[in-house]
Motif scaffolding. Sequence first.
Motif, PDB file in Angstrom:
ATOM      1  N   CYS A 205       0.821  -1.206   0.000  1.00 35.37           N
ATOM      2  CA  CYS A 205       0.000   0.000   0.000  1.00 35.37           C
ATOM      3  C   CYS A 205       0.858   1.260   0.000  1.00 35.37           C
ATOM      4  N   ALA A 206       1.907   1.275   0.790  1.00 32.85           N
ATOM      5  CA  ALA A 206       2.780   2.451   0.855  1.00 32.85           C
ATOM      6  C   ALA A 206       3.398   2.752  -0.503  1.00 32.85           C
ATOM      7  N   ALA A 207       3.815   1.714  -1.207  1.00 34.20           N
ATOM      8  CA  ALA A 207       4.401   1.903  -2.543  1.00 34.20           C
ATOM      9  C   ALA A 207       3.357   2.450  -3.512  1.00 34.20           C
ATOM     10  N   ARG A 208       2.147   1.891  -3.462  1.00 33.40           N
ATOM     11  CA  ARG A 208       1.083   2.341  -4.360  1.00 33.40           C
ATOM     12  C   ARG A 208       0.674   3.772  -4.028  1.00 33.40           C
ATOM     13  N   GLN A 209       0.603   4.102  -2.743  1.00 32.83           N
ATOM     14  CA  GLN A 209       0.234   5.455  -2.339  1.00 32.83           C
ATOM     15  C   GLN A 209       1.241   6.480  -2.862  1.00 32.83           C
ATOM     16  N   SER A 210       2.513   6.153  -2.773  1.00 32.37           N
ATOM     17  CA  SER A 210       3.547   7.071  -3.270  1.00 32.37           C
ATOM     18  C   SER A 210       3.386   7.322  -4.768  1.00 32.37           C
ATOM     19  N   SER A 211       3.058   6.275  -5.504  1.00 29.03           N
ATOM     20  CA  SER A 211       2.854   6.410  -6.947  1.00 29.03           C
ATOM     21  C   SER A 211       1.650   7.297  -7.255  1.00 29.03           C
ATOM     22  N   ILE A 212       0.547   7.083  -6.542  1.00 29.38           N
ATOM     23  CA  ILE A 212      -0.661   7.871  -6.783  1.00 29.38           C
ATOM     24  C   ILE A 212      -0.423   9.343  -6.443  1.00 29.38           C
ATOM     25  N   VAL A 213       0.229   9.595  -5.310  1.00 25.15           N
ATOM     26  CA  VAL A 213       0.522  10.970  -4.894  1.00 25.15           C
ATOM     27  C   VAL A 213       1.356  11.687  -5.952  1.00 25.15           C
ATOM     28  N   ARG A 214       2.338  11.003  -6.474  1.00 21.56           N
ATOM     29  CA  ARG A 214       3.218  11.584  -7.497  1.00 21.56           C
ATOM     30  C   ARG A 214       2.423  12.002  -8.739  1.00 21.56           C
ATOM     31  N   GLU A 215       1.516  11.134  -9.184  1.00 19.50           N
ATOM     32  CA  GLU A 215       0.722  11.438 -10.374  1.00 19.50           C
ATOM     33  C   GLU A 215      -0.292  12.545 -10.088  1.00 19.50           C
ATOM     34  N   ALA A 216      -0.945  12.476  -8.941  1.00 14.88           N
ATOM     35  CA  ALA A 216      -1.982  13.454  -8.607  1.00 14.88           C
ATOM     36  C   ALA A 216      -1.422  14.868  -8.507  1.00 14.88           C
ATOM     37  N   TRP A 217      -0.217  14.980  -8.003  1.00 16.77           N
ATOM     38  CA  TRP A 217       0.421  16.282  -7.811  1.00 16.77           C
ATOM     39  C   TRP A 217       0.510  17.065  -9.125  1.00 16.77           C
ATOM     40  N   GLN A 218       0.683  16.360 -10.233  1.00 16.64           N
ATOM     41  CA  GLN A 218       0.845  17.027 -11.525  1.00 16.64           C
ATOM     42  C   GLN A 218      -0.391  17.850 -11.898  1.00 16.64           C
ATOM     43  N   SER A 219      -1.561  17.407 -11.447  1.00 16.69           N
ATOM     44  CA  SER A 219      -2.813  18.057 -11.845  1.00 16.69           C
ATOM     45  C   SER A 219      -3.155  19.280 -10.999  1.00 16.69           C
ATOM     46  N   LEU A 220      -2.394  19.530  -9.952  1.00 12.76           N
ATOM     47  CA  LEU A 220      -2.664  20.653  -9.054  1.00 12.76           C
ATOM     48  C   LEU A 220      -2.011  21.924  -9.582  1.00 12.76           C
ATOM     49  N   LYS A 221      -2.751  23.015  -9.560  1.00 17.36           N
ATOM     50  CA  LYS A 221      -2.190  24.277 -10.029  1.00 17.36           C
ATOM     51  C   LYS A 221      -1.276  24.890  -8.960  1.00 17.36           C
ATOM     52  N   ASP A 222      -0.439  25.808  -9.357  1.00 17.07           N
ATOM     53  CA  ASP A 222       0.443  26.510  -8.434  1.00 17.07           C
ATOM     54  C   ASP A 222      -0.404  27.263  -7.404  1.00 17.07           C
ATOM     55  N   GLY A 223      -0.153  27.032  -6.136  1.00 21.47           N
ATOM     56  CA  GLY A 223      -0.924  27.663  -5.066  1.00 21.47           C
ATOM     57  C   GLY A 223      -2.130  26.859  -4.640  1.00 21.47           C
ATOM     58  N   GLY A 224      -2.401  25.740  -5.324  1.00 16.82           N
ATOM     59  CA  GLY A 224      -3.550  24.912  -4.998  1.00 16.82           C
ATOM     60  C   GLY A 224      -3.337  24.088  -3.735  1.00 16.82           C
ATOM     61  N   LEU A 225      -4.428  23.542  -3.219  1.00 18.64           N
ATOM     62  CA  LEU A 225      -4.394  22.778  -1.973  1.00 18.64           C
ATOM     63  C   LEU A 225      -4.323  21.284  -2.277  1.00 18.64           C
ATOM     64  N   PHE A 226      -3.398  20.592  -1.621  1.00 23.78           N
ATOM     65  CA  PHE A 226      -3.239  19.149  -1.769  1.00 23.78           C
ATOM     66  C   PHE A 226      -3.668  18.489  -0.469  1.00 23.78           C
ATOM     67  N   VAL A 227      -4.571  17.502  -0.573  1.00 25.19           N
ATOM     68  CA  VAL A 227      -5.096  16.798   0.594  1.00 25.19           C
ATOM     69  C   VAL A 227      -4.794  15.313   0.440  1.00 25.19           C
ATOM     70  N   TYR A 228      -4.065  14.767   1.401  1.00 26.41           N
ATOM     71  CA  TYR A 228      -3.744  13.334   1.401  1.00 26.41           C
ATOM     72  C   TYR A 228      -4.397  12.698   2.617  1.00 26.41           C
ATOM     73  N   SER A 229      -5.053  11.558   2.419  1.00 25.65           N
ATOM     74  CA  SER A 229      -5.696  10.895   3.552  1.00 25.65           C
ATOM     75  C   SER A 229      -5.664   9.386   3.378  1.00 25.65           C
ATOM     76  N   THR A 230      -5.714   8.696   4.509  1.00 24.40           N
ATOM     77  CA  THR A 230      -5.852   7.240   4.547  1.00 24.40           C
ATOM     78  C   THR A 230      -6.759   6.905   5.723  1.00 24.40           C
ATOM     79  N   CYS A 231      -7.222   5.663   5.762  1.00 24.16           N
ATOM     80  CA  CYS A 231      -7.976   5.204   6.933  1.00 24.16           C
ATOM     81  C   CYS A 231      -7.144   4.152   7.665  1.00 24.16           C
ATOM     82  N   THR A 232      -5.856   4.470   7.839  1.00 20.95           N
ATOM     83  CA  THR A 232      -4.975   3.535   8.540  1.00 20.95           C
ATOM     84  C   THR A 232      -4.147   4.284   9.569  1.00 20.95           C
ATOM     85  N   PHE A 233      -3.568   3.551  10.519  1.00 22.26           N
ATOM     86  CA  PHE A 233      -2.832   4.164  11.624  1.00 22.26           C
ATOM     87  C   PHE A 233      -1.319   4.191  11.417  1.00 22.26           C
TER      88      PHE A 233
END
Length: 456
Positions: A205-233
């Motif tokens: 899961c950690a490896a997959r999450q890192s990959s998704i975060v990397r791709e998602a970041w590209q779609s965010l505009k400069d100054g935009g808000l990035f929200v990362y969440s999981t339902c794990t401890f």
Amino acid sequence: MKTPLPVAFKERMRKQLGTEEAEQLFVALDSVSPVAVRLNPAKCGEEGVWSDGEVIAWSKNGRKLKERPSFTLDTAFHAGAYYVQEAASQFIDHVIAGEELQGRRVLDMCAAPGGKTTIYSTAVGVEGLVVANEYVKSRANILADNVRKWGMGNVLVTNNAPEHLAQFEGWFDVVAVDAPCSGEGMFRKEEVARTDWSEEAVKMCAARQSSIVREAWQSLKDGGLFVYSTCTFNEDEDEGVLRAFIEEMGDVFAPSQRVEVDEKWGVVRGEVGAFQTFRFFPHKTDSEGLFVAVVRKAEPTTQRTPKARKRVMQEVDNSARKELSKWLKESDKYTFAEIGETIYAYRSEQFKAVQALSENLTAIYSGVAMGQIFKGKLKPDWALSQYVGLERTAVAVEELDEARALDYLRKRDIAVGDMAEGINLLTCKGSALGFAKKVGARCNNLYPNSLKIMNM
């Protein structure tokens, strides 16, 4: 009797929290899950149903219920007056409360079943746009059903891999990744979360999450808000993913507006670089588990739209537009387009964006499905009945009592009553459930087969 908590998980938590607090967590995870809902203010206001529920401190529309009712037999549930969502997940509403999101664009990268999508949908208003992506097709279909029922008409549901969304560089004011995780925060609520958990799953899961975060970041505009969440401890999937991302990306992060939390809430706040972090433990917050991190993008990003791969939308002619306009409030603010055999409505300020996305991605649902036109008249789609912008004077309205309403939702034959000839909008306690057609002494039940209540 619950399946025992995984031994390796307990060892992890003892190291992370200390023995005493870890034991408190384990006791909470073996207790009964609390029940919570979030009201749809566009359909029932901030009071509406469940006005006797306890207001959730971090969610103005959230209510904790004393016991779990039969939501399946509640007509307000089927009318989209509220969404059943555990309390911690509603914290996202608090996280974005300080953002000016009306009319803006949000990407919800891992969106099914739709709880957080509906939060964003309400936040951006009918003039905004939420792109809700779900990689698993069956889950994307469930997401689309929940989007239709919520009724804001401002969501595009897609079924794509994260790298496909990354082509839309700098497009979004908010990008949210509610990442697939090992599900430790659901150990109290879902038995399968316990049986499926393993150390290997955490690493995967950690490896997959890192990959998704990397791709998602590209779609965010400069100054935009990035929200990362999981339902794990565990920190591997939470802070560990953030640290790896910071190390990879360098100095491209800036602190977002401070999100205030009351100490009484029991939320554990922290920071990882410029990220603000928030963790919910069941023994502290009387909710399921959740981890949330927020940051702002401080990296020059030029908006880029990929070249269209296909043409899927065709705007309707003037005669069709005249008929369709009868069915919507502020109809001059919409663009109508045909996809396949169904006509959809879009707020004009977002139509070109939806068109560009739909021409490059696998779109499951978008805007408001209006229906089909036969002999100059609209045969309305069920989704139109759920839309908050429906002009009810366009159609006869038949108010049902609860017994008759449940028969309708079960897709049974119902008595004609006072229905007008032709199409009728059926309501219960003022909330729209769907359409029916009176033909003489007979009523055709038009409720979707896929949504009907199974006999109970």
